[in-house]
Write an enzyme that holds these catalytic residues in place. Sequence first.
Site, mmCIF file in Angstrom:
data_model
loop_
_atom_site.group_PDB
_atom_site.id
_atom_site.type_symbol
_atom_site.label_atom_id
_atom_site.label_comp_id
_atom_site.label_asym_id
_atom_site.label_seq_id
_atom_site.Cartn_x
_atom_site.Cartn_y
_atom_site.Cartn_z
ATOM 1 N N TYR A 53 0.725 -1.182 -0.064
ATOM 2 C CA TYR A 53 -0.091 -0.165 -0.021
ATOM 3 C C TYR A 53 0.645 1.085 -0.064
ATOM 4 O O TYR A 53 1.905 1.363 0.507
ATOM 5 C CB TYR A 53 -0.965 0.013 1.154
ATOM 6 C CG TYR A 53 -1.907 -1.219 1.183
ATOM 7 C CD1 TYR A 53 -2.269 -1.796 -0.003
ATOM 8 C CD2 TYR A 53 -2.666 -1.220 2.627
ATOM 9 C CE1 TYR A 53 -3.097 -2.958 0.099
ATOM 10 C CE2 TYR A 53 -3.903 -2.362 2.760
ATOM 11 C CZ TYR A 53 -3.833 -3.060 1.527
ATOM 12 O OH TYR A 53 -4.968 -3.910 1.446
ATOM 13 N N THR A 244 -22.373 3.223 -3.004
ATOM 14 C CA THR A 244 -22.518 4.377 -2.393
ATOM 15 C C THR A 244 -23.398 4.932 -3.397
ATOM 16 O O THR A 244 -24.201 6.033 -3.000
ATOM 17 C CB THR A 244 -21.530 5.289 -1.819
ATOM 18 O OG1 THR A 244 -20.875 5.436 -3.319
ATOM 19 C CG2 THR A 244 -20.670 4.574 -1.088
#
Length: 347
Positions: A53, A244
């Site tokens: 990451y 969403t």
Amino acid sequence: MKQRLLGRTGISVSEICLGTMTWGTQNTEAEAHAQMDYAVENGVNFFDTAELYPTTPVSAETQGRTEDYIGTWFEKTGKRDQVVLATKVAGSGRDYIRGGRDIDAAAIREAVDTSLQRLKTDYIDLYQIHWPNRGTYHFRGVWSFDASGQDTKRTLAEITEKLETLGELVKAGKIRAIGLSNESAWGTQKYIDIAEANGLPRVATIQNEYNLLYRSFDLDMAEVAHHEDVGLLAYSPLAAGLLTGKYQNGARPAGSRGTINKDLGGRLQPHQEAPVKAYLELAAAHGIDPAKLAIAFCLTRPFMASVIIGATTMEQLKVDIAAADITLSEDVLKGIAAIHRQYPMPI
């Protein structure tokens, strides 16, 4: 915030886990620190990261930066003992991480030591294999997956080597427990069988994608999870933001992941439009924020150890954490079941 156990380890974690993969690209160090502050203040004691990451996007220049940010937060706050910390060793395919080679004993030792340095800690609570050497059907690979070319003998030898190495690191106090990621039912069971036969660390968790649009874990993996006490750490519970509604009708909000990872790892394609619309309508009909609906559904699953959320803004983070306070009614769950029956695997 409710707590759940990680397998048979005795380690207790919050049912919401703070994901971190945007820190270092979409989020600054200060923003990452603010997210950790808010999460801990609101009952989250579980952070998940990886040596790979950030991933929005992945690059040699930013690789490891997320762990660095967590390390500086530990150093600044002194709250290492308040957090159950999970990270991962990257598999093959990135030439800037150990030349892109497969995970082996040397790779694990090197990765653990490097992560410990970045994280500014002397132990990792949960250390995970990010993806298997033999390949995986995750990352949208389900449509072309073919196990017939896998070398069984080699795979079992590699699993044994990994477990032996992880066992040495547990004895050295560098890690407390182990987990898998992007694994299959067969692979998970082999890790468990080999560990039990040889007195090696037992897999506590498996981190796979799970959301309203991608529920492969409901089948064979759920059976393994139940019988073997291996809980799911669900990543992408919002399907990279699809659930969403912000990408409906071709929308690409400025600064969103859809403007960086253009197809959201293969998720952003026409097949998801209709089911996402159906879930949005269901949420609206019951007066529930669609992100809360998606995360709260994951929390209803009997195999769930923790749901990994990720946010680029504090407002998103607050909504995601608040999903733990939602109880879905029978009508909502029936609505979800009906939509899933109509659109069983759109991504």
